[in-house]
Design a protein around this motif. Structure first.
Motif, mmCIF file in Angstrom:
data_model
loop_
_atom_site.group_PDB
_atom_site.id
_atom_site.type_symbol
_atom_site.label_atom_id
_atom_site.label_comp_id
_atom_site.label_asym_id
_atom_site.label_seq_id
_atom_site.Cartn_x
_atom_site.Cartn_y
_atom_site.Cartn_z
ATOM 1 N N ARG A 119 55.023 -71.436 13.914
ATOM 2 C CA ARG A 119 55.102 -70.458 15.005
ATOM 3 C C ARG A 119 53.829 -69.623 15.067
ATOM 4 O O ARG A 119 53.528 -69.006 16.078
ATOM 5 C CB ARG A 119 56.333 -69.582 14.884
ATOM 6 N N ALA A 120 53.073 -69.584 13.967
ATOM 7 C CA ALA A 120 51.796 -68.870 13.907
ATOM 8 C C ALA A 120 50.946 -69.518 12.826
ATOM 9 O O ALA A 120 51.482 -70.050 11.855
ATOM 10 C CB ALA A 120 52.028 -67.393 13.589
ATOM 11 N N TRP A 121 49.633 -69.492 13.020
ATOM 12 C CA TRP A 121 48.749 -70.079 12.022
ATOM 13 C C TRP A 121 47.356 -69.475 12.107
ATOM 14 O O TRP A 121 46.997 -68.833 13.082
ATOM 15 C CB TRP A 121 48.664 -71.599 12.178
ATOM 16 N N GLY A 122 46.591 -69.721 11.061
ATOM 17 C CA GLY A 122 45.194 -69.325 11.001
ATOM 18 C C GLY A 122 44.464 -70.296 10.091
ATOM 19 O O GLY A 122 45.087 -70.968 9.263
ATOM 20 N N GLU A 123 43.169 -70.384 10.257
ATOM 21 C CA GLU A 123 42.371 -71.318 9.470
ATOM 22 C C GLU A 123 41.070 -70.626 9.057
ATOM 23 O O GLU A 123 40.487 -69.884 9.837
ATOM 24 C CB GLU A 123 42.049 -72.550 10.313
ATOM 25 N N THR A 124 40.657 -70.858 7.838
ATOM 26 C CA THR A 124 39.347 -70.422 7.387
ATOM 27 C C THR A 124 38.622 -71.643 6.841
ATOM 28 O O THR A 124 39.237 -72.514 6.223
ATOM 29 C CB THR A 124 39.429 -69.321 6.301
ATOM 30 N N ILE A 125 37.319 -71.708 7.113
ATOM 31 C CA ILE A 125 36.521 -72.827 6.643
ATOM 32 C C ILE A 125 35.256 -72.291 5.987
ATOM 33 O O ILE A 125 34.802 -71.182 6.304
ATOM 34 C CB ILE A 125 36.155 -73.798 7.787
ATOM 35 N N ALA A 126 34.708 -73.067 5.079
ATOM 36 C CA ALA A 126 33.451 -72.703 4.426
ATOM 37 C C ALA A 126 32.697 -73.965 4.055
ATOM 38 O O ALA A 126 33.301 -74.979 3.694
ATOM 39 C CB ALA A 126 33.713 -71.867 3.177
ATOM 40 N N GLY A 127 31.404 -73.887 4.120
ATOM 41 C CA GLY A 127 30.549 -74.978 3.683
ATOM 42 C C GLY A 127 29.616 -74.467 2.599
ATOM 43 O O GLY A 127 29.109 -73.351 2.678
ATOM 44 N N GLY A 128 29.407 -75.277 1.569
ATOM 45 C CA GLY A 128 28.470 -74.916 0.516
ATOM 46 C C GLY A 128 29.082 -74.282 -0.711
ATOM 47 O O GLY A 128 28.392 -74.072 -1.696
ATOM 48 N N TYR A 129 30.339 -73.969 -0.677
ATOM 49 C CA TYR A 129 31.022 -73.382 -1.830
ATOM 50 C C TYR A 129 31.795 -74.467 -2.580
ATOM 51 O O TYR A 129 32.336 -75.370 -1.965
ATOM 52 C CB TYR A 129 32.052 -72.335 -1.396
ATOM 53 N N VAL A 130 31.875 -74.348 -3.879
ATOM 54 C CA VAL A 130 32.726 -75.226 -4.675
ATOM 55 C C VAL A 130 33.736 -74.382 -5.450
ATOM 56 O O VAL A 130 34.923 -74.654 -5.433
ATOM 57 C CB VAL A 130 31.902 -76.104 -5.643
ATOM 58 N N ASP A 131 33.255 -73.351 -6.112
ATOM 59 C CA ASP A 131 34.091 -72.512 -6.959
ATOM 60 C C ASP A 131 35.135 -71.753 -6.131
ATOM 61 O O ASP A 131 34.771 -71.073 -5.161
ATOM 62 C CB ASP A 131 33.208 -71.519 -7.717
ATOM 63 N N PRO A 132 36.418 -71.849 -6.476
ATOM 64 C CA PRO A 132 37.448 -71.144 -5.711
ATOM 65 C C PRO A 132 37.226 -69.635 -5.644
ATOM 66 O O PRO A 132 37.445 -69.024 -4.588
ATOM 67 C CB PRO A 132 38.748 -71.484 -6.453
ATOM 68 N N ALA A 133 36.783 -69.012 -6.735
ATOM 69 C CA ALA A 133 36.582 -67.556 -6.733
ATOM 70 C C ALA A 133 35.466 -67.161 -5.768
ATOM 71 O O ALA A 133 35.597 -66.180 -5.025
ATOM 72 C CB ALA A 133 36.277 -67.066 -8.141
ATOM 73 N N GLU A 134 34.382 -67.907 -5.765
ATOM 74 C CA GLU A 134 33.294 -67.615 -4.823
ATOM 75 C C GLU A 134 33.734 -67.852 -3.389
ATOM 76 O O GLU A 134 33.342 -67.118 -2.480
ATOM 77 C CB GLU A 134 32.076 -68.481 -5.138
#
Length: 192
Positions: free
Chosen positions: A130-145
């Motif tokens: 019923r609702a959604w959102g998306e985030t994307i990133a390029g160049g990161y590997v480490d989950p914390a970063e």
């Protein structure tokens, strides 16, 4: 004396430059904001296969829930603590398909070159949202970063902190032949 090869050091330098370039990219709030649109209905046959979290995505889920547990500001917008999100295999499938497409087709965007949107990808993976959102990133590997980068970007932070969302799926795809070398997609949603 370092035992790392020049290729490894160059690869790490390229990854660092790509991460900095990503932070310089202005996020389109409309592409990241929680959405509520009708989607196609799905049958039991269209349900996603099991896609349990990897060690990286398990860590990322824990970090997202840690961030949601406290109040924070995303740019000028204050956010109260939000309930934790649970892992969703279907959302993980939607995320994995998008990360893989970005890596293989050489783009970093919420809309694929073929025109697919996050809502369509979620529905194709068998999740009724019923609702959604998306985030994307390029160049990161480490989950914390990766999570730190999202929290530093007001529109991405707002997606992570949206109290309506109860489920998350995420995927990291690495491809040494791609522009950013690694691609994260996080999909958060609330079921119908």
């Amino acid at each position: 004396m370092s035992s790392r090869s020049g290729f490894t050091i160059a690869k790490e330098a390229l990854r660092a430059c790509a991460a900095l370039a990503l932070l310089a990219v202005v996020a389109v709030v409309a592409a990241c904001a929680p959405r509520a649109e009708p989607g196609p209905s799905t049958s039991a046959a269209a349900r996603a296969p099991e896609l349990p979290p990897s060690p990286d995505t398990s860590r990322l889920l824990a970090l997202v829930n840690e961030a949601r547990a406290g109040a924070r500001r995303c740019g000028d917008a204050p956010f109260a603590p939000a309930p934790p999100v649970a892992w969703s295999d279907a959302l993980a499938l939607a995320a994995e398909r998008h990360s893989r497409a970005m890596a293989s087709e050489g783009f970093l965007d919420h809309v694929s070159p073929s025109g697919s949107t996050v809502g369509e990808r979620i529905a194709a993976a068998g999740y009724r949202a019923r609702a959604w959102g998306e985030t994307i990133a390029g160049g990161y590997v480490d989950p914390a970063e990766t999570v730190a980068g999202f929290l530093a970007s007001p529109p991405h932070c707002a997606v992570l902190m949206a109290a309506d969302f109860s489920a998350l799926g995420a995927a990291l795809v690495e491809d040494d032949a791609s522009v950013y070398l690694s691609y994260w997609t996080l999909v958060l949603a609330a079921p119908r």
